[in-house]
Design a protein around this motif. Sequence first.
Motif, PDB file in Angstrom:
ATOM      1  N   UNK A 156      39.459  40.878  47.936  1.00 26.32           N
ATOM      2  CA  UNK A 156      38.950  41.802  48.950  1.00 26.32           C
ATOM      3  C   UNK A 156      39.699  41.731  50.270  1.00 26.32           C
ATOM      4  N   UNK A 157      40.083  40.534  50.723  1.00 27.08           N
ATOM      5  CA  UNK A 157      40.646  40.404  52.067  1.00 27.08           C
ATOM      6  C   UNK A 157      42.130  40.036  52.074  1.00 27.08           C
ATOM      7  N   UNK A 158      42.704  39.715  50.927  1.00 25.90           N
ATOM      8  CA  UNK A 158      44.122  39.360  50.878  1.00 25.90           C
ATOM      9  C   UNK A 158      44.952  40.505  50.293  1.00 25.90           C
ATOM     10  N   UNK A 159      46.184  40.706  50.792  1.00 32.67           N
ATOM     11  CA  UNK A 159      47.036  41.777  50.252  1.00 32.67           C
ATOM     12  C   UNK A 159      47.407  41.511  48.798  1.00 32.67           C
ATOM     13  N   UNK A 186      36.855  47.978  39.133  1.00 28.54           N
ATOM     14  CA  UNK A 186      36.311  47.051  38.141  1.00 28.54           C
ATOM     15  C   UNK A 186      36.742  45.607  38.381  1.00 28.54           C
ATOM     16  N   UNK A 187      37.420  45.358  39.512  1.00 24.10           N
ATOM     17  CA  UNK A 187      37.916  44.006  39.772  1.00 24.10           C
ATOM     18  C   UNK A 187      36.778  42.991  39.901  1.00 24.10           C
ATOM     19  N   UNK A 188      35.675  43.376  40.564  1.00 30.26           N
ATOM     20  CA  UNK A 188      34.560  42.452  40.728  1.00 30.26           C
ATOM     21  C   UNK A 188      33.949  42.093  39.381  1.00 30.26           C
ATOM     22  N   UNK A 189      33.753  43.096  38.529  1.00 34.00           N
ATOM     23  CA  UNK A 189      33.184  42.848  37.206  1.00 34.00           C
ATOM     24  C   UNK A 189      34.145  42.032  36.345  1.00 34.00           C
ATOM     25  N   UNK A 190      35.448  42.342  36.450  1.00 34.72           N
ATOM     26  CA  UNK A 190      36.439  41.601  35.670  1.00 34.72           C
ATOM     27  C   UNK A 190      36.481  40.137  36.112  1.00 34.72           C
ATOM     28  N   UNK A 191      36.384  39.915  37.433  1.00 29.77           N
ATOM     29  CA  UNK A 191      36.344  38.542  37.944  1.00 29.77           C
ATOM     30  C   UNK A 191      35.113  37.811  37.431  1.00 29.77           C
TER      31      UNK A 191
END
Length: 473
Positions: free
Chosen positions: A134-137, A395-400
């Motif tokens: 979320x906060x890193x490039x 879907x990054x949150x769900x994948x994580x």
Amino acid sequence: MCWRKGIQLNRKQDKRNIMAVLAAAFMSFVGILTETSLNVTFPTMMKQFNVSLDVVQWTTTGYLLMIAIIMICSSYLNERFTAKQLFVVSCGGFVVGSLISAFAGEFYVLLFGRLVSSLGAGLSIPLMFNLIVEVMPQKKWGLYMGIAGLIIAMAPTLGPAFGGAITYYFNWRDIFFIVAIFAAIVFCAGVRVIGKYHEQTQRKFDYLGFVLLATAFITLTLGVNQISRGFKNIFLWLLLVGSLLLFYLYKKWAQSNKESLLNIAVFRQTAFVYGALAYFLLQFANIGVSFVLPNYIQIVGHQNALIGGLVLLPGSIIAGLLNPIFGSLYDRLGAKPLLYTGGSILALSGLLFAIYGLTLTTLMIMVFYGLLAFGHRMSFSNTLAEALKIEPNNLHTDATAVCQTAQQLAGSIGTTIMAAIIAIFQNESNSSYAIRTARGSRAAFYFIFGLGILILILDWAMFRLERKNSVKN
């Protein structure tokens, strides 16, 4: 002047973001450290509480299982609560649970304390990875995933050395006092820098989905635990079939429910599934070996708890320090050379352990484990980064959540299966307890070798599908 102030504000915010990730990372570290720090104390606890190895291992198995169950909810919790709120509960739960374990007079009180303290890692690990995404490039994901991977990979392998030293010089209960103090320090530092990074939603909690998945995880772990009683045991198959049925029911439920705990759309990308499975098996091998070796060293090698823990330390430190470098190499070279090389080294280590499994010396264990740790670190965080890259941003949150839940479930099942394999041989009566333990350990090492080969196959399948998808696009 305005642009200078803007640059200063951006730098200040960047530093604050880095500190927030590090705070979540250190909480993850202390939470994971206790996964394996107790492994080296098992012979002592078995005598003190008068329980067998396949019972005492639940202090690790149950802990990891509870973490996996908490992580089921990580996508929902990330949307519903702020990062600071999750961090506070994570630290508080871990401290309270650790103190319960420290003062436990009965084994089941100790186990209860371990389940409460699972809030520490169960909340902080997804928080750490979500903060990175979320906060890193994105161009620096490999580096920060490498640092996060260093935390996750180093903690369980430093655990035996930490637990062995504390048990040898003090008492196993002091392990919990020390980690509770460390968690309190992390809390004081992190609560000042972790903030709110996105708007919270009033999303409803999927109670039915949670019950289905949690019961499936518990049933699966209990089923695997029945392996020590033989494959003709009817409860083994009933529990395994029951867990598969529960997973199927959750799939059907999630398809008809828009507010399910996990968005199963992540599984539509078959390449991601292969990557997540490889990630699962990498942690399975790591935690499994970290369980087998301290007990092998003490029971077969007749060494004390201190030696049992310290033997794993050199390989852990050397390979762990290289983890951020492996992340930077991923950013420059891509995943393929690192995953293939790392998987091959891990498989080789498992084979060497198996070949010399009955006559392992301390030096052999140090060298072979160093190889395994090196291969694991080269592959672990880079496998996660590659798997997440396959999924779209929404879907990054769900994948994580899927990967981190799988990782903890791998540790739980890995410990259970390793204990079950060894117990099968320990239950025989044709030789000494030490020789039976050595035979069981050798069988476990052959199993690790097989996992290494399977990891390489999964990596190949993931890259093949990625290549096909890129050609189509």
